[in-house]
Design a protein around this motif. Structure first.
Motif, mmCIF file in Angstrom:
data_model
loop_
_atom_site.group_PDB
_atom_site.id
_atom_site.type_symbol
_atom_site.label_atom_id
_atom_site.label_comp_id
_atom_site.label_asym_id
_atom_site.label_seq_id
_atom_site.Cartn_x
_atom_site.Cartn_y
_atom_site.Cartn_z
ATOM 1 N N GLY A 22 -40.229 -3.397 30.612
ATOM 2 C CA GLY A 22 -38.804 -3.427 30.282
ATOM 3 C C GLY A 22 -38.429 -4.377 29.172
ATOM 4 O O GLY A 22 -37.284 -4.857 29.108
ATOM 5 N N LEU A 23 -39.356 -4.628 28.254
ATOM 6 C CA LEU A 23 -39.101 -5.590 27.172
ATOM 7 C C LEU A 23 -38.536 -4.945 25.909
ATOM 8 O O LEU A 23 -38.298 -5.642 24.920
ATOM 9 C CB LEU A 23 -40.391 -6.343 26.832
ATOM 10 C CG LEU A 23 -41.062 -7.084 27.997
ATOM 11 C CD1 LEU A 23 -42.308 -7.825 27.516
ATOM 12 C CD2 LEU A 23 -40.087 -8.044 28.668
ATOM 13 N N THR A 24 -38.328 -3.629 25.941
ATOM 14 C CA THR A 24 -37.824 -2.936 24.750
ATOM 15 C C THR A 24 -36.353 -2.528 24.891
ATOM 16 O O THR A 24 -35.824 -1.827 24.030
ATOM 17 C CB THR A 24 -38.675 -1.695 24.438
ATOM 18 O OG1 THR A 24 -38.749 -0.858 25.600
ATOM 19 C CG2 THR A 24 -40.075 -2.093 24.017
ATOM 20 N N GLY A 25 -35.694 -2.959 25.955
ATOM 21 C CA GLY A 25 -34.260 -2.734 26.067
ATOM 22 C C GLY A 25 -33.875 -1.535 26.918
ATOM 23 O O GLY A 25 -34.736 -0.806 27.425
ATOM 24 N N ALA A 78 -41.075 -11.956 24.111
ATOM 25 C CA ALA A 78 -40.171 -10.918 24.590
ATOM 26 C C ALA A 78 -39.854 -11.108 26.072
ATOM 27 O O ALA A 78 -38.710 -10.916 26.512
ATOM 28 C CB ALA A 78 -40.781 -9.544 24.346
ATOM 29 N N GLY A 79 -40.872 -11.507 26.847
ATOM 30 C CA GLY A 79 -40.641 -11.758 28.272
ATOM 31 C C GLY A 79 -39.678 -12.900 28.501
ATOM 32 O O GLY A 79 -38.796 -12.837 29.382
ATOM 33 N N LYS A 137 -30.597 -8.418 25.601
ATOM 34 C CA LYS A 137 -30.533 -6.977 25.873
ATOM 35 C C LYS A 137 -31.762 -6.238 25.372
ATOM 36 O O LYS A 137 -32.331 -5.397 26.077
ATOM 37 C CB LYS A 137 -29.265 -6.396 25.239
ATOM 38 C CG LYS A 137 -28.955 -4.964 25.654
ATOM 39 C CD LYS A 137 -27.582 -4.549 25.128
ATOM 40 C CE LYS A 137 -27.227 -3.144 25.590
ATOM 41 N NZ LYS A 137 -25.861 -2.743 25.113
ATOM 42 N N TYR A 138 -32.148 -6.519 24.148
ATOM 43 C CA TYR A 138 -33.342 -5.901 23.539
ATOM 44 C C TYR A 138 -34.304 -7.023 23.123
ATOM 45 O O TYR A 138 -34.249 -7.481 21.972
ATOM 46 C CB TYR A 138 -32.987 -5.083 22.298
ATOM 47 C CG TYR A 138 -32.144 -3.856 22.519
ATOM 48 C CD1 TYR A 138 -32.724 -2.607 22.705
ATOM 49 C CD2 TYR A 138 -30.744 -3.948 22.511
ATOM 50 C CE1 TYR A 138 -31.944 -1.465 22.885
ATOM 51 C CE2 TYR A 138 -29.955 -2.819 22.686
ATOM 52 C CZ TYR A 138 -30.559 -1.590 22.870
ATOM 53 O OH TYR A 138 -29.783 -0.463 23.048
ATOM 54 N N PRO A 139 -35.177 -7.469 24.004
ATOM 55 C CA PRO A 139 -36.124 -8.515 23.591
ATOM 56 C C PRO A 139 -36.945 -8.102 22.371
ATOM 57 O O PRO A 139 -37.095 -8.872 21.423
ATOM 58 C CB PRO A 139 -36.993 -8.686 24.830
ATOM 59 C CG PRO A 139 -36.110 -8.274 25.961
ATOM 60 C CD PRO A 139 -35.294 -7.142 25.418
ATOM 61 N N GLU A 157 -27.858 -8.766 19.805
ATOM 62 C CA GLU A 157 -28.409 -8.248 21.057
ATOM 63 C C GLU A 157 -29.923 -8.059 21.018
ATOM 64 O O GLU A 157 -30.526 -7.697 22.020
ATOM 65 C CB GLU A 157 -27.758 -6.895 21.390
ATOM 66 C CG GLU A 157 -26.260 -6.973 21.593
ATOM 67 C CD GLU A 157 -25.619 -5.604 21.743
ATOM 68 O OE1 GLU A 157 -24.415 -5.548 22.064
ATOM 69 O OE2 GLU A 157 -26.322 -4.577 21.534
ATOM 70 N N LYS A 189 -36.156 -11.740 27.666
ATOM 71 C CA LYS A 189 -35.606 -10.890 28.729
ATOM 72 C C LYS A 189 -35.105 -11.741 29.891
ATOM 73 O O LYS A 189 -34.010 -11.492 30.439
ATOM 74 C CB LYS A 189 -36.659 -9.902 29.229
ATOM 75 C CG LYS A 189 -36.115 -8.969 30.314
ATOM 76 C CD LYS A 189 -37.172 -8.097 30.920
ATOM 77 C CE LYS A 189 -36.554 -7.214 32.017
ATOM 78 N NZ LYS A 189 -37.559 -6.402 32.721
#
Length: 445
Positions: free
Chosen positions: A266-269, A201-202, A210-212, A289, A205
């Protein structure tokens, strides 16, 4: 002719006339008796819910709509199935009304309150009706081969106090979906542990995705996403005895990890998990996205329609694959009010035939609820995409739908769980308050 002979003739004639009159009277009495008996039987049949003047029974079924539009409405499925059933079962008619998911549960509840329960309902929950003594048990309705064909995890979920009242009708489970194009561009492989999931996810990002990882804890389906993560962490909503354990130590650790490793970085969008609904997350995935999210079989169709190349893997746990995944089911039930147990049983035996279960599952991308249909679909190459879901269903754990308090607890989870991962939220505090609420609701059952 002499007087004596004429007297004998008159006497014989009178006897013949008396005999004819007697026979006519007897015939009239026989006809009247038959009419009276027929009228009496008609009254009895009418009192049993039969159609007046015949032995025909009309069953009423209220069902949910799984279709995306009128052209694919479940009404078409039921109309065709009923036509086949009635052709093989003279004397039984079935009338089916299909309603949207947002209306069907309330519709049945209103009918029951008015004393006009349908013979059958195919809706989202059965426990309240079972607890009130309004439902037939499964063994009162189904033949032994049909009842024993349900997947064991679904049978167990359909029990109230160890008696099965809820008949699983449709089921689903979850897999971790990932966007193959985004993963390939970032040189990533599907995650097998939580740590790898956060790392992937990192990376996504950093590449502007936009949404990892989309984490929908909004009101639409927060209880599902919550249970997915609780099971992944090794706990769940209840313990082995069936009591609520929302604030289990492992559940708190799971939500601590979600907050600290995914949400805070901030990895959830751009949309807070508490405000992100499932379909909004699905829509974002079909727009390319979203890097990863938990999805059910219907997402496959939506993603393919938008040209998204995706992969699916089991949800990872802290150190590897989880031992259980989340499953969901919708329920069929038979109401006692109209006394049509035998007729309901005949119809449901037909509904749950392998052919009909497979046909419904194929039409709506729903997982089959019986072993025979699951085996048939798993062996069919045309259902290759569904096979991973079918395999996961066998070890799935469902919502505690056998608890009459679950509807209240589920509604409360929808309101509060998103706050557990917010910047100012405390997983321990939120889960603790939910546990207090659940315990009180459980005590009132």
């Amino acid at each position: 002719m002499g007087r004596s002979a004429r007297r004998r003739e008159r006497s014989d004639s009178g006897m013949r006339q008396h005999t004819r009159v007697g026979k006519a009277v007897q015939r009239r009495r026989t006809v009247l008796t038959a009419v009276a008996a027929a009228l009496g039987m008609t009254a009895v049949l009418a009192g049993c819910g039969m159609t007046s003047g015949s032995d025909e029974v009309t069953l009423k079924l209220v069902a949910a709509d799984y279709g995306e539009n009128k052209g694919n409405s479940s009404q078409k499925y039921w109309d065709a199935l009923v036509e086949d059933f009635e052709a093989e079962h003279s004397g039984i008619k079935v009338d089916v009304d299909v309603y949207s998911w947002k209306d069907v549960d309330a519709k049945v509840a209103a009918m029951v309150r008015k004393g006009e329960a349908p013979d059958m309902a195919q809706i989202g929950a059965y426990a309240d009706y079972a607890a009130a003594g309004k439902l037939y048990s499964a063994d009162e309705l189904l033949s032994v081969p049909v009842q024993s064909d349900f997947l064991p995890s679904l049978t167990e979920a359909g029990e109230l106090k160890r008696v099965q009242y809820g008949l699983p009708f449709a089921s689903s489970t979850r897999l971790l979906f990932y966007n193959k194009k985004l993963f390939k561009n970032a040189s990533l492989t599907p995650p097998k542990t939580w740590s790898q999931l956060a790392q992937d996810a990192g990376t996504l990002k950093a590449r502007g995705v936009k949404y990892p990882f989309a984490l929908p804890l909004g009101a639409e389906e927060a209880p599902a996403e919550t249970l997915i993560w609780m099971l992944s962490g090794g706990a769940g909503y209840t313990d082995t005895a069936g009591s609520y354990t929302l604030d289990d130590e492992q559940n708190v650790k799971t939500f601590d990890w979600l907050k600290n490793k995914l949400v805070t970085p901030g990895l959830t969008g751009p949309v807070a998990p508490a405000d992100l609904n499932r379909q909004d997350a699905f829509d974002a995935f079909t727009r390319g996205e979203v890097g990863m999210l938990n999805g059910h079989p219907t997402l496959m169709k939506q993603a393919r329609a938008k040209g998204i190349d995706f992969g699916m893997v089991p949800m990872p746990g802290p150190d590897g694959k989880t031992s259980a995944t989340m499953g969901v089911a919708d329920w069929m039930m038979g109401f006692k009010q109209n006394g049509h147990r035998d007729e309901i049983g005949q119809f449901l035996d037909f509904v749950y035939s392998e052919k009909n279960v497979v046909e419904f599952s194929e039409r709506y991308n729903i997982l089959p609820v019986t072993t025979s249909a699951s085996d048939a679909m798993a062996a069919d190459s045309s259902h290759k995409a569904l096979k991973p879901f079918i395999e996961e269903l066998g070890s799935s754990r469902l919502y505690p739908v056998g608890k009459t308090s679950w509807a209240q607890v589920s509604a409360e989870i929808k309101k509060r769980i998103g706050g557990a991962v917010s910047r100012s939220g405390s997983p321990g505090s939120v889960l603790g308050s939910l546990q207090t609420y659940a315990s009180a609701a459980e005590a009132a059952e």
